[in-house]
Every structure is written in C-alpha cells, then in structure tokens.
Design a protein around this motif. Structure first.
Motif, PDB file in Angstrom:
ATOM      1  N   ILE A 157      -8.522   5.560  -9.301  1.00 17.78           N
ATOM      2  CA  ILE A 157      -7.331   5.945 -10.062  1.00 17.78           C
ATOM      3  C   ILE A 157      -6.325   6.643  -9.155  1.00 17.78           C
ATOM      4  N   GLU A 158      -6.821   7.536  -8.296  1.00 17.78           N
ATOM      5  CA  GLU A 158      -5.943   8.263  -7.380  1.00 17.78           C
ATOM      6  C   GLU A 158      -5.246   7.318  -6.404  1.00 17.78           C
ATOM      7  N   GLU A 159      -5.973   6.314  -5.904  1.00 18.98           N
ATOM      8  CA  GLU A 159      -5.386   5.327  -4.989  1.00 18.98           C
ATOM      9  C   GLU A 159      -4.198   4.616  -5.648  1.00 18.98           C
ATOM     10  N   ILE A 160      -4.369   4.246  -6.901  1.00 16.51           N
ATOM     11  CA  ILE A 160      -3.310   3.521  -7.613  1.00 16.51           C
ATOM     12  C   ILE A 160      -2.146   4.449  -7.951  1.00 16.51           C
ATOM     13  N   LYS A 161      -2.463   5.633  -8.468  1.00 16.73           N
ATOM     14  CA  LYS A 161      -1.406   6.563  -8.875  1.00 16.73           C
ATOM     15  C   LYS A 161      -0.552   7.023  -7.698  1.00 16.73           C
ATOM     16  N   LYS A 162      -1.190   7.356  -6.585  1.00 20.57           N
ATOM     17  CA  LYS A 162      -0.435   7.811  -5.411  1.00 20.57           C
ATOM     18  C   LYS A 162       0.531   6.732  -4.938  1.00 20.57           C
ATOM     19  N   THR A 163       0.064   5.498  -4.954  1.00 20.68           N
ATOM     20  CA  THR A 163       0.919   4.385  -4.528  1.00 20.68           C
ATOM     21  C   THR A 163       2.086   4.198  -5.481  1.00 20.68           C
ATOM     22  N   SER A 164       1.816   4.260  -6.771  1.00 20.89           N
ATOM     23  CA  SER A 164       2.892   4.135  -7.763  1.00 20.89           C
ATOM     24  C   SER A 164       3.965   5.196  -7.541  1.00 20.89           C
ATOM     25  N   ASP A 165       3.542   6.416  -7.261  1.00 20.27           N
ATOM     26  CA  ASP A 165       4.488   7.514  -7.062  1.00 20.27           C
ATOM     27  C   ASP A 165       5.355   7.281  -5.820  1.00 20.27           C
ATOM     28  N   VAL A 166       4.728   6.840  -4.732  1.00 21.09           N
ATOM     29  CA  VAL A 166       5.472   6.601  -3.489  1.00 21.09           C
ATOM     30  C   VAL A 166       6.502   5.490  -3.693  1.00 21.09           C
ATOM     31  N   ILE A 167       6.088   4.412  -4.337  1.00 17.98           N
ATOM     32  CA  ILE A 167       6.995   3.281  -4.560  1.00 17.98           C
ATOM     33  C   ILE A 167       8.138   3.678  -5.488  1.00 17.98           C
ATOM     34  N   TYR A 168       7.832   4.459  -6.516  1.00 10.48           N
ATOM     35  CA  TYR A 168       8.891   4.870  -7.440  1.00 10.48           C
ATOM     36  C   TYR A 168       9.927   5.748  -6.733  1.00 10.48           C
ATOM     37  N   ARG A 169       9.471   6.628  -5.861  1.00  7.80           N
ATOM     38  CA  ARG A 169      10.410   7.485  -5.126  1.00  7.80           C
ATOM     39  C   ARG A 169      11.327   6.660  -4.225  1.00  7.80           C
ATOM     40  N   THR A 191       0.855  -1.184   0.000  1.00  6.92           N
ATOM     41  CA  THR A 191       0.000   0.000   0.000  1.00  6.92           C
ATOM     42  C   THR A 191       0.892   1.236   0.000  1.00  6.92           C
ATOM     43  N   GLY A 192       0.356   2.326  -0.534  1.00  2.00           N
ATOM     44  CA  GLY A 192       1.131   3.555  -0.584  1.00  2.00           C
ATOM     45  C   GLY A 192       1.426   4.122   0.790  1.00  2.00           C
ATOM     46  N   ARG A 193       0.445   4.014   1.698  1.00  3.16           N
ATOM     47  CA  ARG A 193       0.675   4.574   3.036  1.00  3.16           C
ATOM     48  C   ARG A 193       1.779   3.809   3.751  1.00  3.16           C
ATOM     49  N   TRP A 194       1.820   2.479   3.577  1.00  3.59           N
ATOM     50  CA  TRP A 194       2.872   1.677   4.221  1.00  3.59           C
ATOM     51  C   TRP A 194       4.221   1.986   3.583  1.00  3.59           C
ATOM     52  N   ALA A 195       4.254   2.039   2.254  1.00  5.24           N
ATOM     53  CA  ALA A 195       5.513   2.316   1.551  1.00  5.24           C
ATOM     54  C   ALA A 195       6.068   3.680   1.939  1.00  5.24           C
ATOM     55  N   GLY A 196       5.174   4.656   2.138  1.00  4.50           N
ATOM     56  CA  GLY A 196       5.621   5.985   2.530  1.00  4.50           C
ATOM     57  C   GLY A 196       6.234   6.013   3.915  1.00  4.50           C
ATOM     58  N   GLU A 197       5.787   5.115   4.782  1.00  7.86           N
ATOM     59  CA  GLU A 197       6.316   5.050   6.146  1.00  7.86           C
ATOM     60  C   GLU A 197       7.580   4.203   6.241  1.00  7.86           C
ATOM     61  N   GLU A 214      12.811   2.559   3.340  1.00  6.70           N
ATOM     62  CA  GLU A 214      14.039   1.754   3.359  1.00  6.70           C
ATOM     63  C   GLU A 214      13.734   0.278   3.079  1.00  6.70           C
ATOM     64  N   LEU A 215      12.588  -0.208   3.561  1.00  6.00           N
ATOM     65  CA  LEU A 215      12.205  -1.596   3.290  1.00  6.00           C
ATOM     66  C   LEU A 215      11.748  -1.763   1.839  1.00  6.00           C
ATOM     67  N   VAL A 216      11.064  -0.762   1.320  1.00  5.78           N
ATOM     68  CA  VAL A 216      10.660  -0.794  -0.091  1.00  5.78           C
ATOM     69  C   VAL A 216      11.903  -0.908  -0.969  1.00  5.78           C
ATOM     70  N   ASN A 217      12.893  -0.100  -0.652  1.00  9.61           N
ATOM     71  CA  ASN A 217      14.136  -0.105  -1.418  1.00  9.61           C
ATOM     72  C   ASN A 217      14.862  -1.439  -1.294  1.00  9.61           C
ATOM     73  N   LYS A 218      14.849  -2.013  -0.100  1.00  8.34           N
ATOM     74  CA  LYS A 218      15.525  -3.293   0.114  1.00  8.34           C
ATOM     75  C   LYS A 218      14.872  -4.405  -0.695  1.00  8.34           C
ATOM     76  N   VAL A 219      13.550  -4.425  -0.715  1.00 13.10           N
ATOM     77  CA  VAL A 219      12.824  -5.432  -1.503  1.00 13.10           C
ATOM     78  C   VAL A 219      13.243  -5.350  -2.969  1.00 13.10           C
ATOM     79  N   ALA A 220      13.308  -4.132  -3.488  1.00 15.59           N
ATOM     80  CA  ALA A 220      13.692  -3.948  -4.893  1.00 15.59           C
ATOM     81  C   ALA A 220      15.144  -4.343  -5.130  1.00 15.59           C
ATOM     82  N   ARG A 221      16.039  -3.964  -4.213  1.00 16.06           N
ATOM     83  CA  ARG A 221      17.467  -4.274  -4.381  1.00 16.06           C
ATOM     84  C   ARG A 221      17.732  -5.777  -4.379  1.00 16.06           C
ATOM     85  N   LEU A 222      16.896  -6.532  -3.681  1.00 15.50           N
ATOM     86  CA  LEU A 222      17.066  -7.984  -3.629  1.00 15.50           C
ATOM     87  C   LEU A 222      16.467  -8.677  -4.854  1.00 15.50           C
TER      88      LEU A 222
END
Length: 232
Positions: A122-134, A82-88, A91-99
C-alpha cells in the motif's frame, strides 16, 4: 393481524421472491467487486482496439523522442512510472501529462511486490501516487506491478488504494534492446482485439514505433487510451 389461507400463501410467496431477489443482488454485487479486483490483461475482445503502455523506471534520455513520435502519430499512451523515477524527473512527468497521456502507478521502488506485506505494498502505491500528483496534478487509477508479479496481497493493496491492476497482452521484451524490426514483429504477431502492448523507453522502441503504429492501423486496429480500451 390475521391472514386467510390464500392471503397467507401469497404473503409467503412474495416474501420468498423478495428473499431470492436480495440473495441474487448481493451475489451479483459481490461478483462485480471480484471482477473489479482482477488483473486486466486485455480490453473488450469484440472491438478492434489496442492500447500502448510504457513502464518507466529508467530511459529518461529516450522519453522526449518517444513522446514526439506519439504526438506526430496522434496516439495517446499510458505511462506507468515508479515513484522514485517520477521524483527525480518531475519535468518529464509534467510533460507526459500536458501532452494528454495518462500516467499510471508502477510502485515506488520497483520491488518484487509478492515478497512484501500488505502495508508495504500500500505504501509503495500511495507514495508513487503522491509524487505523480505533485508533478502533474494527475491522480493515478491503474497499477502495473513491477515484473508483472501479483498475488492476493498485491490485489488487495491495489483495491484499497483505488487502483486496478494492469498487465499486458503483448510483451515487446524491449528491455533486452532487440532490433526495431523484431519489436514490431513481436507486436504484430501477438496482437489481438483489446490488446495491451507493453513497452519501455528505449532507443529501439522509439525507432520501432512509427512502423508499428502504421502496420497496426493497416490491420484495422484503433489505438486508444487504456481507459477507453477497458471501458469498451
């Protein structure tokens, strides 16, 4: 310009054939669009492959151990965040991707998406995509709707944001925190070719993973990334 009777008939036949080809091509293209929008419950049934997906809106305390098990087992999973979890937890989001794991979209606030209008979905999906990409510089391509809910509006929102909807073949129901042996048993009893296994980051799931992976491989299943499972 005038045609003789024979040439005129040939011209009409050729025109008719061309019209039929155009209609068939348009119908085929339309069917392909419909197929791309349909939720995916399973990969290619002809191949003995399965994928592991992990929905993440909580459980960050168990994620490092889960990642370690997957790394030792040489398994790549897809983590739907979820975007809210990824935003909090960037570092874990980045670790998942790096692995080398893929990150999917689980909506921003884990709402009941069937109750939302198109614009809000649409907003729910887009906001999450943006957070994960950052956090991970990874664009999401798959959307796992919260609670597994979907309707025509949700399907359209996913399509407009360039996502395919992913559901599951086997639900571990691990959010209820059953014993590890029960989680493993559910997977082994329900698995089939092209199976998508749904999990969450819990202590019991992490404990179940080594035996589950071992038993799946003993049954001849190859555990592959979701992208490979869908592509066949």
């Amino acid at each position: 310009m005038f045609f003789s009777g024979g040439k005129k008939r040939l011209f009409l036949i050729a025109a008719l054939i061309l019209l039929v080809i155009c209609i068939y091509t348009a119908a085929f293209a339309s069917e392909q669009v419909v197929q791309r929008k349909k939720p995916i419950y399973q990969g290619v049934p002809a191949k003995k492959q399965v994928s592991i997906t992990v929905n993440v809106d909580w459980g960050e305390e168990h994620l490092p151990a889960m990642l370690e098990v997957l790394q030792k087992s040489r398994v790549k999973a897809t983590f739907f965040m979820t975007g809210r979890w990824a935003g909090e937890h960037p570092e874990l989001v980045n670790k998942v991707a790096r692995l080398g794991h893929e990150i999917g979209n689980h909506g921003y606030s884990h709402p009941h998406v069937n109750d939302l209008p198109l614009e809000q979905n649409i907003e729910e999906i887009k906001k999450t995509s943006d957070v994960i990409y950052r956090a991970a510089q990874q664009k999401t391509r798959y959307f796992a709707p919260p609670y597994g809910e979907f309707n025509d509006t949700v399907i359209e929102a996913a399509s407009q944001t360039g996502h395919r909807i992913i559901l599951w073949t086997v639900d571990t129901v691990d959010w209820q925190k059953p014993p590890p042996a029960e989680i493993t048993s559910r997977v082994l009893d329900g698995i089939q070719n092209g199976g998508i296994i749904l999990m969450h980051p819990t202590e019991q799931t992490t404990q179940a993973l080594p035996e589950m992976i071992k038993r799946l491989r003993e049954k001849g299943y190859q555990i592959v990334p979701l992208e490979k499972l869908i592509a066949g």
